[in-house]
Design an enzyme around this catalytic site. Structure first.
Site, mmCIF file in Angstrom:
data_model
loop_
_atom_site.group_PDB
_atom_site.id
_atom_site.type_symbol
_atom_site.label_atom_id
_atom_site.label_comp_id
_atom_site.label_asym_id
_atom_site.label_seq_id
_atom_site.Cartn_x
_atom_site.Cartn_y
_atom_site.Cartn_z
ATOM 1 N N GLU A 86 0.833 -1.208 0.000
ATOM 2 C CA GLU A 86 0.000 0.000 0.000
ATOM 3 C C GLU A 86 0.867 1.256 0.000
ATOM 4 O O GLU A 86 1.676 1.427 0.912
ATOM 5 C CB GLU A 86 -0.934 -0.014 1.221
ATOM 6 N N HIS A 139 -7.885 1.695 1.438
ATOM 7 C CA HIS A 139 -7.795 1.381 2.866
ATOM 8 C C HIS A 139 -8.529 2.437 3.700
ATOM 9 O O HIS A 139 -7.943 3.086 4.586
ATOM 10 C CB HIS A 139 -6.341 1.274 3.304
#
Length: 522
Positions: A259, A277
């Site tokens: 990420e 997220h």
């Protein structure tokens, strides 16, 4: 008391700290390189995910007593170093439960009705009704992988859509699922039967690529897959292939292995609904996270034991007390790994332990018993609450009568029609040893890679074990043997590495071997 706030925090928490009379120092973006200087006289430090709380930074805080992590994860905090330095770490573990639950359902609904793609089409000035044929959730089967606090909330809400809910959680008492009218099934059965699958399990070595290429292939063709839990639970390459082939009808992903992703193919796939997220990114969750962190911080600074303590919450028990905590936890963990079933009852018997140690040691055994399922989510403070929510009965008893081993701790863990009994004691005031195991009298250190073999008491078994391990390139560090009058024997071997699965199957296939388990206590 002085509190240093290193990252942006919702005003709700700041107000609570100010009302308690705390002196608050907020770190400006251009002051971040001065953190070691600014923390020098702080009693507490508050961070989110941006600030890395290293051992060096905490050592710079000469008065530092508490680190508050505004959120669930503590990956950016060196918790081990904090414990060594006597600094309590607290977080906000329940603040985003509702937000994560609702985001999971939002992703599922958006995926089922192709809402993001339809919206994008409208924004391009298109009126294309035929391209967006969705599916209803009503009457479909939802598979919930991981039936903890979020998984249970998702199941409750799915019931409102009149969905049938199946759940998989290897460490959950089925009674807890029955209360929600949810059937607990093996993972492979769940994947075969579910029209949609949602993941709510922590990321561990055991759950890495839990949804593997083989399991994706076994899913119902065209099934939907939602991951709002942790990146790494799904084999992303296998998922891409399954989306291309139509084996998976669509996926909704909030979390990724990396990420932000280095490879954007999955996030950009036309059958994928992707979000960055944001499961906890709601106004309410941010307010709760801030307020809950502030409450935990103030409780710790006032000398109370906050419910969200991440590391050791007990007042120091001295050098003599810490080995007993290790003993209890190690016995509970070993028993849980050997049980291989959802634990339903834990009995902890304490022989000749001083009163201040009895409750901490029992909680340590419980923490150890829950650790294989929950990993870092369980700690000394929340272990009893988690046991209650999972239907795990805990019974503690104490004895002052003499025993064979002074200050002995006995753990008996039952579940799935099976019971594991282990007794342990300290040698030399600090060395943890098992002294009784399932009715056998033997001694070994519960650490490292252990191979536990129960066999018929006939000549040659130990030699066969050694030969097979040697052929497999697995070295034996030490071996402990015991026998009983019933004609059965026990061998506990400490190995230098975990034997491959095929080697373990060969061992179990020996005609004299009754049971064989490999336990990793590293």
């Amino acid at each position: 008391m002085k509190i240093l706030v290193a990252d942006a925090l919702d005003p709700s928490g700041l107000e609570l700290l100010a009302q308690a009379g705390a002196g608050i120092r907020q770190v400006a973006p251009n002051e971040r390189d001065r953190l070691p200087e600014l923390i020098a006289d702080a009693d507490a430090l508050v961070v989110r995910s941006a600030t890395k709380v290293t051992a060096e930074l905490m050592r710079a805080g000469r008065k530092l007593k508490v680190v508050g992590r505004a959120g669930i994860g503590v990956d950016n905090v060196d918790v081990a170093a904090a414990t060594d330095l006597g600094i309590l770490v607290v977080n906000a573990p329940t603040a985003n439960l509702t937000s994560a639950t609702e985001h999971s359902l939002a992703l599922l609904l958006g995926l089922a009705r192709q809402i993001p793609a339809a919206d994008a089409s409208m924004k391009r000035g298109e009126w294309d009704r035929k391209s967006f044929l969705g599916v209803e959730l009503h009457g479909k089967t939802l598979g919930v992988v991981g039936f903890g606090r979020i998984g249970q909330r998702v199941a409750e809400r799915a019931k409102a859509f009149e969905m049938k809910v199946l759940a998989y959680d290897p460490f959950l008492d089925p009674a807890a699922a029955r209360r929600l009218d949810v059937e607990i099934v093996p993972l492979d059965d769940l994947l075969r039967e579910a029209d949609a699958v949602t993941l709510h399990t922590p990321f561990t070595e055991q759950t890495k690529n839990l949804i593997s290429r083989e399991r994706i292939a076994a899913m119902k063709r065209g099934a939907l897959l939602v991951n709002c839990a942790r990146g790494g639970l799904i084999d992303e390459d296998a998922l891409l292939e399954a989306l291309d082939s139509g084996q998976i009808g669509g996926a909704a992903i909030d979390v990724f292995v990396e990420e932000p992703p280095a490879d954007w193919r999955l996030a950009k796939h036309p059958r994928v609904v992707a979000t960055p997220h944001i499961g906890a990114q709601t106004r309410e969750a941010q307010e709760r996270i801030s307020a809950e962190t502030a409450q935990m911080l103030l409780a710790a600074l006032e000398g109370s034991m906050p419910a969200a303590a991440v590391n050791l919450p007990f007042r120091p028990t001295g050098a003599r007390g810490e080995p007993y905590l290790k003993l209890g936890e190690r016995l509970g963990r070993l028993a849980s790994l050997l049980l291989e079933a959802p634990p339903q009852r834990l009995d902890v018997e304490l022989w000749n332990l001083d009163e201040p140690l009895r409750h901490p040691v029992a909680v340590a055994a419980l923490k150890g018993a829950l650790f294989p399922a929950l990993r870092e989510a369980v700690n000394y403070v929340n272990a009893e609450r988690l046991a209650e929510s999972r239907g795990l009965e805990v019974v503690r008893s104490t004895h002052s009568a003499p025993s064979d081993d002074p200050h002995r701790v006995s753990v008996r863990l039952a579940g799935g029609g099976k019971t594991v009994e282990i007794d342990g004691a300290l040698f030399g005031e600090s060395e943890v040893r098992v002294v009784r195991f399932g009715g056998y009298r033997l001694e070994f250190r519960p650490e490292g890679h252990l191979l536990v073999v129960e066999n018929r008491d006939v000549p040659g078994v130990v030699g066969q074990l050694g030969t097979l391990l040697g052929q497999g390139g697995v070295n034996i560090a030490d071996i402990h043997l015991a026998r009983r009058a019933s004609g059965e024997a026990l061998a506990v071997l400490r190995l230098d590495q975990t034997p491959p699965a095929e080697l373990l199957e060969k061992l179990r296939g020996l005609p004299e071997v009754l049971r064989a388990s490999c336990i990793d206590l590293t």
